[in-house]
Design a protein around this motif. Sequence first.
Motif, PDB file in Angstrom:
ATOM      1  N   LEU A  98      65.244-108.548  -5.368  1.00 46.03           N
ATOM      2  CA  LEU A  98      64.531-109.376  -5.142  1.00 46.03           C
ATOM      3  C   LEU A  98      62.997-109.363  -5.804  1.00 46.03           C
ATOM      4  O   LEU A  98      62.403-110.348  -6.088  1.00 46.03           O
ATOM      5  N   ARG A  99      62.857-108.125  -6.520  1.00 50.58           N
ATOM      6  CA  ARG A  99      61.569-107.874  -7.179  1.00 50.58           C
ATOM      7  C   ARG A  99      61.611-108.965  -8.550  1.00 50.58           C
ATOM      8  O   ARG A  99      60.249-109.337  -9.028  1.00 50.58           O
ATOM      9  N   ARG A 100      62.586-109.250  -8.799  1.00 53.03           N
ATOM     10  CA  ARG A 100      62.810-110.479 -10.039  1.00 53.03           C
ATOM     11  C   ARG A 100      61.700-111.517  -9.651  1.00 53.03           C
ATOM     12  O   ARG A 100      61.146-112.076 -10.427  1.00 53.03           O
ATOM     13  N   ARG A 101      61.799-111.964  -8.269  1.00 49.62           N
ATOM     14  CA  ARG A 101      61.149-113.248  -7.936  1.00 49.62           C
ATOM     15  C   ARG A 101      59.683-113.013  -7.322  1.00 49.62           C
ATOM     16  O   ARG A 101      58.988-113.881  -7.245  1.00 49.62           O
ATOM     17  N   LEU A 102      59.484-111.769  -6.844  1.00 47.04           N
ATOM     18  CA  LEU A 102      58.469-111.445  -6.263  1.00 47.04           C
ATOM     19  C   LEU A 102      57.676-110.415  -6.988  1.00 47.04           C
ATOM     20  O   LEU A 102      58.112-109.141  -6.942  1.00 47.04           O
ATOM     21  N   GLN A 103      56.395-110.627  -7.648  1.00 54.42           N
ATOM     22  CA  GLN A 103      55.873-109.710  -8.251  1.00 54.42           C
ATOM     23  C   GLN A 103      54.269-109.628  -7.574  1.00 54.42           C
ATOM     24  O   GLN A 103      53.746-110.404  -6.883  1.00 54.42           O
ATOM     25  N   MET A 104      53.692-108.700  -8.346  1.00 57.05           N
ATOM     26  CA  MET A 104      52.445-108.216  -8.016  1.00 57.05           C
ATOM     27  C   MET A 104      51.528-108.104  -9.134  1.00 57.05           C
ATOM     28  O   MET A 104      51.748-107.820 -10.180  1.00 57.05           O
ATOM     29  N   VAL A 105      50.043-108.709  -8.964  1.00 62.14           N
ATOM     30  CA  VAL A 105      48.983-108.148  -9.930  1.00 62.14           C
ATOM     31  C   VAL A 105      47.876-107.458  -9.189  1.00 62.14           C
ATOM     32  O   VAL A 105      47.490-107.801  -8.021  1.00 62.14           O
ATOM     33  N   TYR A 106      47.429-106.394  -9.678  1.00 58.75           N
ATOM     34  CA  TYR A 106      46.612-105.209  -9.159  1.00 58.75           C
ATOM     35  C   TYR A 106      45.345-105.547  -9.388  1.00 58.75           C
ATOM     36  O   TYR A 106      44.796-106.205 -10.534  1.00 58.75           O
ATOM     37  N   GLN A 107      44.452-105.041  -8.487  1.00 58.06           N
ATOM     38  CA  GLN A 107      42.924-105.028  -8.943  1.00 58.06           C
ATOM     39  C   GLN A 107      42.670-103.966 -10.138  1.00 58.06           C
ATOM     40  O   GLN A 107      41.745-104.333 -10.887  1.00 58.06           O
ATOM     41  N   ASP A 108      43.515-102.818 -10.149  1.00 62.38           N
ATOM     42  CA  ASP A 108      43.189-101.907 -11.171  1.00 62.38           C
ATOM     43  C   ASP A 108      44.123-101.969 -12.184  1.00 62.38           C
ATOM     44  O   ASP A 108      45.157-100.996 -11.934  1.00 62.38           O
ATOM     45  N   PRO A 109      44.096-102.540 -13.110  1.00 58.75           N
ATOM     46  CA  PRO A 109      45.207-102.659 -14.238  1.00 58.75           C
ATOM     47  C   PRO A 109      45.487-101.374 -14.755  1.00 58.75           C
ATOM     48  O   PRO A 109      46.763-101.009 -15.028  1.00 58.75           O
ATOM     49  N   LEU A 110      44.398-100.542 -15.162  1.00 61.29           N
ATOM     50  CA  LEU A 110      44.629 -99.254 -16.071  1.00 61.29           C
ATOM     51  C   LEU A 110      45.571 -98.383 -14.828  1.00 61.29           C
ATOM     52  O   LEU A 110      46.501 -97.635 -15.383  1.00 61.29           O
ATOM     53  N   GLY A 111      45.124 -98.500 -13.462  1.00 62.52           N
ATOM     54  CA  GLY A 111      45.988 -97.563 -12.602  1.00 62.52           C
ATOM     55  C   GLY A 111      47.584 -98.025 -12.391  1.00 62.52           C
ATOM     56  O   GLY A 111      48.247 -97.318 -12.360  1.00 62.52           O
ATOM     57  N   ALA A 112      47.497 -99.166 -12.701  1.00 59.37           N
ATOM     58  CA  ALA A 112      48.779 -99.784 -12.426  1.00 59.37           C
ATOM     59  C   ALA A 112      49.735 -99.745 -13.677  1.00 59.37           C
ATOM     60  O   ALA A 112      50.963 -99.789 -13.595  1.00 59.37           O
ATOM     61  N   LEU A 113      49.166 -99.143 -14.743  1.00 60.19           N
ATOM     62  CA  LEU A 113      49.959 -99.115 -16.023  1.00 60.19           C
ATOM     63  C   LEU A 113      49.994 -97.539 -16.246  1.00 60.19           C
ATOM     64  O   LEU A 113      49.293 -96.668 -15.698  1.00 60.19           O
ATOM     65  N   ASP A 114      51.298 -97.344 -16.946  1.00 60.40           N
ATOM     66  CA  ASP A 114      51.658 -95.962 -17.266  1.00 60.40           C
ATOM     67  C   ASP A 114      50.751 -95.448 -18.696  1.00 60.40           C
ATOM     68  O   ASP A 114      51.314 -96.175 -19.443  1.00 60.40           O
ATOM     69  N   ARG A 115      49.773 -94.740 -18.456  1.00 57.90           N
ATOM     70  CA  ARG A 115      49.084 -94.346 -19.405  1.00 57.90           C
ATOM     71  C   ARG A 115      49.908 -93.899 -20.842  1.00 57.90           C
ATOM     72  O   ARG A 115      49.387 -93.868 -21.846  1.00 57.90           O
ATOM     73  N   ARG A 116      51.043 -93.349 -20.573  1.00 62.00           N
ATOM     74  CA  ARG A 116      51.677 -92.673 -21.507  1.00 62.00           C
ATOM     75  C   ARG A 116      52.871 -93.399 -22.510  1.00 62.00           C
ATOM     76  O   ARG A 116      53.396 -93.069 -23.293  1.00 62.00           O
ATOM     77  N   LEU A 117      52.960 -94.761 -21.913  1.00 60.96           N
ATOM     78  CA  LEU A 117      53.930 -95.636 -22.515  1.00 60.96           C
ATOM     79  C   LEU A 117      53.110 -96.720 -23.436  1.00 60.96           C
ATOM     80  O   LEU A 117      52.175 -97.186 -22.656  1.00 60.96           O
ATOM     81  N   PRO A 118      53.685 -97.256 -24.574  1.00 61.28           N
ATOM     82  CA  PRO A 118      52.994 -98.335 -25.082  1.00 61.28           C
ATOM     83  C   PRO A 118      53.362 -99.478 -24.171  1.00 61.28           C
ATOM     84  O   PRO A 118      54.214 -99.727 -23.680  1.00 61.28           O
ATOM     85  N   ILE A 119      52.264-100.368 -24.342  1.00 59.67           N
ATOM     86  CA  ILE A 119      52.354-101.730 -23.439  1.00 59.67           C
ATOM     87  C   ILE A 119      53.639-102.349 -23.797  1.00 59.67           C
ATOM     88  O   ILE A 119      54.162-102.962 -22.717  1.00 59.67           O
ATOM     89  N   GLY A 120      53.987-102.609 -24.867  1.00 64.71           N
ATOM     90  CA  GLY A 120      55.375-103.455 -25.179  1.00 64.71           C
ATOM     91  C   GLY A 120      56.369-102.924 -24.075  1.00 64.71           C
ATOM     92  O   GLY A 120      57.092-103.770 -23.652  1.00 64.71           O
ATOM     93  N   THR A 121      56.610-101.597 -24.299  1.00 69.04           N
ATOM     94  CA  THR A 121      57.544-100.836 -23.478  1.00 69.04           C
ATOM     95  C   THR A 121      57.456-101.432 -21.979  1.00 69.04           C
ATOM     96  O   THR A 121      58.672-101.702 -21.335  1.00 69.04           O
ATOM     97  N   GLN A 122      56.290-101.320 -21.500  1.00 67.33           N
ATOM     98  CA  GLN A 122      56.147-101.575 -20.164  1.00 67.33           C
ATOM     99  C   GLN A 122      56.381-102.924 -19.896  1.00 67.33           C
ATOM    100  O   GLN A 122      57.012-103.171 -18.734  1.00 67.33           O
ATOM    101  N   ILE A 123      55.838-103.835 -20.752  1.00 66.83           N
ATOM    102  CA  ILE A 123      56.096-105.337 -20.506  1.00 66.83           C
ATOM    103  C   ILE A 123      57.629-105.791 -20.493  1.00 66.83           C
ATOM    104  O   ILE A 123      58.138-106.239 -19.525  1.00 66.83           O
ATOM    105  N   ALA A 124      58.493-104.759 -21.173  1.00 67.24           N
ATOM    106  CA  ALA A 124      59.962-105.351 -21.247  1.00 67.24           C
ATOM    107  C   ALA A 124      60.551-104.304 -20.077  1.00 67.24           C
ATOM    108  O   ALA A 124      61.819-104.767 -20.010  1.00 67.24           O
TER     109      ALA A 124
END
Lengths: 297, 310, 328
Positions: C91-117
């Motif tokens: 169901l996560r395909r259909r329900l997503q979330m946007v966070y207050q702290d975008p830096l915390g919500a991203l994996d600092r170790r991975l390039p953003i393209g990999t994370q978007i895909a």
Amino acid sequence: MALNDTTLSAPTPALGLRKAWRRLRSVPPLVTLCIAWLVLMIVTALAANLLAPYSITAFDLKARLAPTLLLGGKLAHPLGTDELGRDVLSRLIVSIRMSLLIAFFGTLISTALGTTLGFLAAHFRGKVEQLVLIAIDFQASMPFMIIALSVLAFFGNSLLLFVALMGFNSWERYARITRGLTLAANEQGYASAVRQLGAGPARIYGLHILPNIASTLIVSMTLTFPEIILLESGLSFLGLGVQPPLTSLGNMVGYGREYITRAPWIMLAPAAVIVMTTFSISLLGDWLRDRLDPTLR
Amino acid sequence: MLLFAASRLFRALLTILFVMTFAFFVLRASGDPALLILSVDAPPEALAAFRKAWGLDQPIWQQYLAYIGHALTGDFGKSMRDGRPAIDLVMERVPATLAITLPALALKLGIGIPAGIYAALHRNTFADRMTMALSVAGFTMPSFVLALLLVLIFSVTLGWLPASGNDSPVNAILPIITLGTAGAAIMARFTRSAMQEVLGQPFVRAASAKGLSWRRVISHHALPNAAIPTVTIIGFMVGSLVAGAVVVESVFAWPGIGRLLVSAVANRDLAVVQALLMVIAFWMVMANLAVDLAYGWLDPRVRSARAGGH
Amino acid sequence: MSPLLEAVDLHRHYSVRTGGGLFAGKAVLRAVDGVSFRIRAGQTLGLVGESGCGKSTTGKLALGLIPPSSGEMRYDGERMPAAGSPAWRALRRRLQMVYQDPLGALDRRLPIGTQIAEPLVIHGIGAVSERRDRALSIMESVGLQRHQFGRYPHELSGGQRQRVVLARALITEPRLLVCDEPISALDVSIQAQVVNLLLDLQERLGIAYLFISHDLRIVRQVSHDVAVMYLGRIVERGDAENVFARPAHPYTRALVSAIPTVGDKRERILLGGDPPSPANVPPGCSFHTRCPFATAQCRSEIPTLQPQDDGREVACHRVRETALRLVA
């Protein structure tokens, strides 16, 4: 054991590997020396069979208790021989391999065990977490030497059991670090975000959290590795660790102790290797810790 | 404060129970205790009698309760080697161990703490660097190597001190030095970092800004606060005295419980190992308990809770 | 038409310790205490209130990240599956979330393209070769440059990071985004950009938003409907324009009157003190301790949401009298 992790409690996100590498580029000379020594030890361990001039059980009865080169010995036995005429250098090389192998696998087991338990505690919370915490408390409150001795008494000794036993040394350090950092990542932050993307536990823990806490775990491994060398050599020295005909650095010291008056070189060579190796790893670890993970100190 | 002490005591008892349970299940997991303790070639009637005496024919939880009951009264069975009660063998060795570990502890604290404070107050001087280098060495040098080096120097080469035995108090000197040196190095390192941390705190800077003499700042503000983490490490040292003595007693043939443990393990004298395990666990737990209570005395937050706030 | 997302009488209680030691008491913290709402496809529900009122907990309940103590979340008329279950994960395909702290919500170790895909990989969407292209095209639609594909999160600005989080959330073509204070950590100059982007995406893709914020101006700008929360309950709910133009509940009026405007001539209602602890909610109307109009009834009886003439719902015993007073 507990000395080095008294300040571990505050979990902070670890550095990315690229950033870590940038901080490692300027290396002080003493650390370079330590690295060189460790490389020598690793090469010795890997190529032990090629490097050792004699078999460790080859007797040379004409050259019993021959002294080292420094004390006027012959080139045939640069580090001298023992009372059966076995070549000390060859035994030393094979012992280095044995001690490093045990420490290597022990550290791996300890890290894997602790990290897994830390993940389980952080994933399931509740009763599982309580159980892990009780085990951590117990492990931290008994000197591991005593636990190891009683297990050896109850189960007897074999190399496999002995290596597994070494793997129980300081697993609690990894469990504590992993649990703390995972809880932090699960509470807010990237781990919960990936979970919300629909990822399963394998992806969350294996592909996201583990790489992020890896540098902290690696730094801790530089504490565990020398600890296991010391523990292994201590037990082997007492005759309770690696059993003959196998030989380890601790064995050699324990064996050489009986000839301390007549042939101190038998004992001094392996003792020097133990001290220099543990010293090198500790110094390297200190330096890595300062560079990579200021929270550990 | 009373509540605090009670909860600590409860935890201490829980740990001891945990060690007993550990010993019980490890012993059961390792095979038939009757065969292990009496040896394989014991006559069948002796085995049967042993099983009956120890209740091995009963369900496991009854055995467990019986085991705990025996353990609480100090009954761990008889030594396989000379047939005497295991606990007696252990207790008669305790004084010898204390005779070397307590002076060694005094040495650790007596050298380690002043050296650490001195190093912290004279940061980056030669003395500081020396202290730190020695402490790394103390950390990485196995005690058996240090012991043998001391023997090599003071017994073999100089002939000043005996290498082993226990006929006179002189025999205790080398074991005490061996145990004390490494501990002193660790203690110095720890005291230095605890002290440095406190010296960097705002309240210490505030105290010196207030016009107090530096000596008074150190003695009234820095030291008491640095003592809090230091107590932890002292507790750990007291607790692990016996563990440290295992190797050293063996090297110097000193008849304490450490050497007893090594020989019991080598001979798989399980009754003695269990008795030792329990005595050591008790010792560790008491040391931890003492540390916790010392916190109550040192830490103003706990202290004010006891005094009703001031 | 049935709503896309529906909350039916949600409760979320935590037991908390009071005091310390062995004999510590236990109290129930009612983070969310009987909340109901509906979000229709392509519409935005704004959720406002002071910090600690249960907004964020409601957001987590809406996504099924945490289970309600009682009540039910429904997506497309179906009950929300348990968190972590295969159905929930699908169901996560259909329900997503946007966070207050975008830096915390991203994996600092991975390039953003990999994370978007990554969501494509997780849900097995598209061929391996396609994923990169889809990531690049979604990056463009949220205003990121194609050459930023290999960048790491710490190399981007705060606004760009929030765009990365948005891109990652949008790549599976979700029908609902829960935005939990999505702009409060951003610079003021960037806030408008991100808000406009959200509005633009809604228009183009027909996504519904649950927009959680304490910033009433932004909520007014983006929301179709709005719900005002106080201590775990909704106290007023209705059409956003109506509620903000003519707030009926004294708490809403206080919030609205606190928005600074040019040439302010309205009566300002000042709230005294902080809201009470959600572990110790006052009896009766939980707002009575800070309400200038409170009566004996307010101190004993809990008001329920009552429909008003203009279609909104208000939970206040004195809504009619106080509204009259305002007009007069």
